[in-house]
Design a protein around this motif. Structure first.
Motif, mmCIF file in Angstrom:
data_model
loop_
_atom_site.group_PDB
_atom_site.id
_atom_site.type_symbol
_atom_site.label_atom_id
_atom_site.label_comp_id
_atom_site.label_asym_id
_atom_site.label_seq_id
_atom_site.Cartn_x
_atom_site.Cartn_y
_atom_site.Cartn_z
ATOM 1 N N UNK A 138 -9.375 -8.616 -2.855
ATOM 2 C CA UNK A 138 -9.702 -9.787 -2.026
ATOM 3 C C UNK A 138 -8.578 -10.139 -1.049
ATOM 4 N N UNK A 139 -7.964 -9.125 -0.505
ATOM 5 C CA UNK A 139 -7.002 -9.306 0.579
ATOM 6 C C UNK A 139 -7.673 -8.769 1.840
ATOM 7 N N UNK A 140 -7.806 -9.620 2.838
ATOM 8 C CA UNK A 140 -8.529 -9.224 4.053
ATOM 9 C C UNK A 140 -7.605 -9.228 5.255
ATOM 10 N N UNK A 141 -7.903 -8.366 6.205
ATOM 11 C CA UNK A 141 -7.100 -8.264 7.419
ATOM 12 C C UNK A 141 -7.223 -9.538 8.248
ATOM 13 N N UNK A 142 -6.172 -9.830 8.982
ATOM 14 C CA UNK A 142 -6.152 -10.978 9.875
ATOM 15 C C UNK A 142 -4.953 -10.865 10.778
ATOM 16 N N UNK A 143 -4.637 -11.933 11.500
ATOM 17 C CA UNK A 143 -3.491 -11.915 12.399
ATOM 18 C C UNK A 143 -2.208 -11.682 11.614
ATOM 19 N N UNK A 144 -1.486 -10.631 11.988
ATOM 20 C CA UNK A 144 -0.238 -10.313 11.301
ATOM 21 C C UNK A 144 -0.430 -9.707 9.926
ATOM 22 N N UNK A 145 -1.663 -9.357 9.561
ATOM 23 C CA UNK A 145 -1.952 -8.805 8.242
ATOM 24 C C UNK A 145 -2.901 -7.611 8.385
ATOM 25 N N UNK A 146 -2.397 -6.423 8.116
ATOM 26 C CA UNK A 146 -3.177 -5.191 8.214
ATOM 27 C C UNK A 146 -3.393 -4.649 6.806
ATOM 28 N N UNK A 147 -4.610 -4.264 6.493
ATOM 29 C CA UNK A 147 -4.954 -3.856 5.132
ATOM 30 C C UNK A 147 -5.644 -2.492 5.138
ATOM 31 N N UNK A 148 -5.170 -1.606 4.283
ATOM 32 C CA UNK A 148 -5.882 -0.368 3.962
ATOM 33 C C UNK A 148 -6.224 -0.435 2.479
ATOM 34 N N UNK A 149 -7.503 -0.219 2.177
ATOM 35 C CA UNK A 149 -7.969 -0.356 0.799
ATOM 36 C C UNK A 149 -8.049 1.009 0.112
ATOM 37 N N UNK A 150 -7.409 1.099 -1.047
ATOM 38 C CA UNK A 150 -7.577 2.273 -1.880
ATOM 39 C C UNK A 150 -8.931 2.197 -2.572
ATOM 40 N N UNK A 151 -9.548 3.337 -2.867
ATOM 41 C CA UNK A 151 -10.929 3.330 -3.374
ATOM 42 C C UNK A 151 -11.111 2.598 -4.706
ATOM 43 N N UNK A 152 -10.110 2.661 -5.603
ATOM 44 C CA UNK A 152 -10.311 2.067 -6.919
ATOM 45 C C UNK A 152 -8.980 1.645 -7.518
ATOM 46 N N UNK A 153 -9.058 0.637 -8.410
ATOM 47 C CA UNK A 153 -7.871 0.247 -9.170
ATOM 48 C C UNK A 153 -7.754 1.182 -10.368
ATOM 49 N N UNK A 154 -6.523 1.586 -10.667
ATOM 50 C CA UNK A 154 -6.369 2.624 -11.670
ATOM 51 C C UNK A 154 -5.499 2.203 -12.851
ATOM 52 N N UNK A 155 -5.363 0.904 -13.062
ATOM 53 C CA UNK A 155 -4.660 0.411 -14.242
ATOM 54 C C UNK A 155 -3.236 0.896 -14.323
ATOM 55 N N UNK A 156 -2.840 1.325 -15.517
ATOM 56 C CA UNK A 156 -1.455 1.754 -15.734
ATOM 57 C C UNK A 156 -1.065 2.945 -14.869
#
Length: 605
Positions: free
Chosen positions: A549-567
């Protein structure tokens, strides 16, 4: 770092020596050279450019011979210059190449100058050449044994004499040296890879050994001068692994080889058992009450990551030490600790010295995570896990790092099992995650086009901050290291919670802030740290998980990895940081695979 190749044969060895140098280029170097016995004289060629230029120089003079030595040098004593390049001559009688550092070179230099020797270089190596000439008895093998006793420090040398055709003598103390056995010909090198395609019959010399190579025999004496037999091993050096293929650089190739490297490293692991580390691992793991990890550079960051795993999952105390610092401070030895060394080459001088320091203080439960099965590290540790990253040519480590993490996670689970902290359900879940890693990494690699766009912006910067929390703080450190290594952008990494304790003063719109943001228990704290950056006009570049739930905006660039992988998330999150460093360096036009001032295998302190 530096590379040695030498040969005695009944055929022209020039192509063999040159090919050997090419195979050792991955270590990094700033000069190269070759010396041959030609019609009763010593002839040589040296260059401060690449081996291909040396090859052109030799072709123009048609230099050839049956006995000779060659070298790639990474400067320690004296600048990268032709007169400092190896091989070094003494009175046109002795030719010598050397890896390592001679600590008493100043006093030996003064002694030899008083005897009339004239020095043409600033190197410690020329000191050895003149010392061998001064002590020369007419028997080079005997002379090198005498000379070795006068040297303090680390060295691997190969030397031949104008007066003894078809003879090369080698010696090692603290730096690796191997012997290649042929049919009516014999070889010496710092790495078996140098002899790939020439011979697969290899002897690994031990500490203090001196070897006499002649056409029909190999004679070895140990540090006490006693004749010894060393095991001849069949070593298949995979020459195909160093072909570039369709990639622009080896680093890019090696980044994309990580799914296969991880799969190979985990091949055959169907259950968690200490036996994968050696026959005595179960008994050892039951005895130990803590873990001490010794490593340098990228391997140190893999150890820092493992600390979170070992303490959090296995419930075993874990300390991580920079190897070059550990041996020089007063520490409290614990004979019940498991000493774990981590090294890509297994020949890292600082890590080997730290291991021996720990052993000298009674810490005898030892294990190494290493990519070279025949290395000194493996031979000197009681237990071992061999990663299967294959040959890594790029100086900036990529697949060696992620395979180290995979091996360290296996160690964590094995310790947890022995300590009664891993039940069958947890074991099955972790094994399933590990088997899925190659697919998960492949999905991250597919993000390359988005990362290239970021790299164009980074290429115009001169400074960068990297942030991470908890398990991903070491990954931020590794990302910063990669960027500074190959793009020459100054980069630092911090635990994100430390921003307000100093680093925030550096944040401006000209300071990109790279943030590793997995959707774990620290995510809300990390979001607050990111707001601190935005409030001060900083530009954030965030590698987030898809559900963070981090979204791109002014001064904020986001690249999303496909999945969370825990440890196991660190193994995924480091991959985009590698790609960011690579494409930034590409945009800046640096020498990606051979960055300035750095070497691949650091075999000197």
């Amino acid at each position: 770092m530096c590379g040695i190749v030498g040969a005695v044969a009944q055929r022209n060895i020039t192509p063999i020596l040159l090919e050997g140098l090419k195979r050792l280029e991955y270590r990094g170097y700033d000069s190269c050279g070759i010396a041959l016995h030609v019609d009763g004289e010593l002839k040589r060629a040296r260059s401060t450019e690449r081996v291909t230029e040396l090859e052109r120089q030799i072709a123009s003079t048609q230099l050839s011979g049956f006995t000779g030595i060659a070298h790639t040098r990474w400067a320690t004593h004296g600048a990268p210059a032709s007169h400092n390049a190896h091989p070094h001559f003494s009175r046109d009688r002795i030719a010598l190449v050397h890896n390592g550092i001679i600590e008493n070179h100043d006093e030996l230099r003064d002694e030899l100058k008083a005897l009339g020797y004239v020095f043409e270089s600033q190197t410690d190596t020329e000191v050895i050449a003149h010392l061998v000439d001064h002590l020369y008895t007419g028997d080079l093998f005997e002379t090198v044994q005498l000379a070795a006793k006068r040297l303090t420090g680390a060295f691997a040398i190969a030397v031949f004499s104008r007066d003894e055709p078809h003879r090369v003598v080698g010696a090692r103390r603290g730096s690796p040296l191997i012997v290649g056995i042929g049919n009516g010909e014999n070889f010496v090198a710092s790495d078996a890879l140098a002899l790939a395609g020439t011979t697969d019959q290899i002897i690994y010399l031990e500490e203090g050994d001196v070897v006499d190579l002649q056409l029909q025999r190999v004679w070895i004496v140990d540090a006490d001068g006693k004749q010894v037999q060393r095991e001849v091993k069949t070593v298949h050096a995979h020459t195909g692994a160093v072909e570039l293929g369709p990639y622009r650089h080896y680093m890019q190739k090696e980044i994309f080889e990580q799914p296969r490297a991880i799969a190979d490293t985990l091949e055959g692991i169907s259950a968690i058992t200490p036996d994968i580390f050696g026959d005595q691992a179960f008994a050892t793991f039951r005895k130990i009450d803590s873990v001490l990890i010794l490593a340098c550079g990228t391997s140190y960051y893999s150890g820092m990551t493992a600390k979170y795993w070992i303490e959090g999952i296995a419930g075993v105390r874990c300390d991580v030490e920079i190897a070059s610092e550990y041996r020089y401070r007063d520490s409290v030895p614990n004979p019940h600790a498991l000493v774990v060394t981590i090294s890509q080459s297994g020949e890292t001088a600082d890590t080997l010295a730290a291991l021996r320091h720990a052993q000298s203080h009674g810490m005898l439960h030892t294990l190494t995570i290493c990519n070279a099965a025949t290395s000194a590290m493996v031979r000197e540790c009681a237990l071992a896990y061999i990663t299967r990253a294959g040959v890594e040519v790029g100086v900036a480590s990529t697949k060696a790092f992620t395979t180290q993490l995979a091996a360290l996670f296996l160690l964590t689970l094995s310790l947890a099992q022995v300590k009664g902290r891993l039940n069958d359900e947890q074991e099955a879940a972790y094994l399933k995650q590990m088997r899925h890693l190659p697919v998960a990494i492949s999905a991250v690699l597919a993000l390359e086009p988005q990362i290239i766009a970021w790299a164009e912006a980074f290429a115009r910067k001169e400074n960068a901050l990297f942030l991470g929390r908890g398990l991903h703080y070491p990954i931020a450190l590794e990302g910063a290291l990669k960027l500074k290594e190959i793009s020459y952008i100054h980069a630092e990494a911090y635990p994100a919670g430390e921003l307000k304790h100093g680093p925030l003063a550096l944040v401006t719109e000209e300071m990109p802030v790279v943030t590793v943001a997995p959707n774990d228990s620290m995510i809300e704290k990390l979001k607050s740290n990111m707001q601190e950056v935005r409030a001060r006009g900083g530009e954030l570049y965030v590698f987030a998980d898809g559900d963070s739930r981090i979204t791109s905006g002014e001064g904020l660039h986001v690249i999303r990895l496909p999945e969370h992988y825990g440890a196991l998330s660190p193994i995924l999150h480091v991959v985009p940081l590698q790609l960011l460093a690579y494409h930034t360096a590409l945009a800046r036009g640096t020498d990606v695979d051979k960055p300035r001032n750095l070497a691949k295998s650091v075999t000197v302190e």
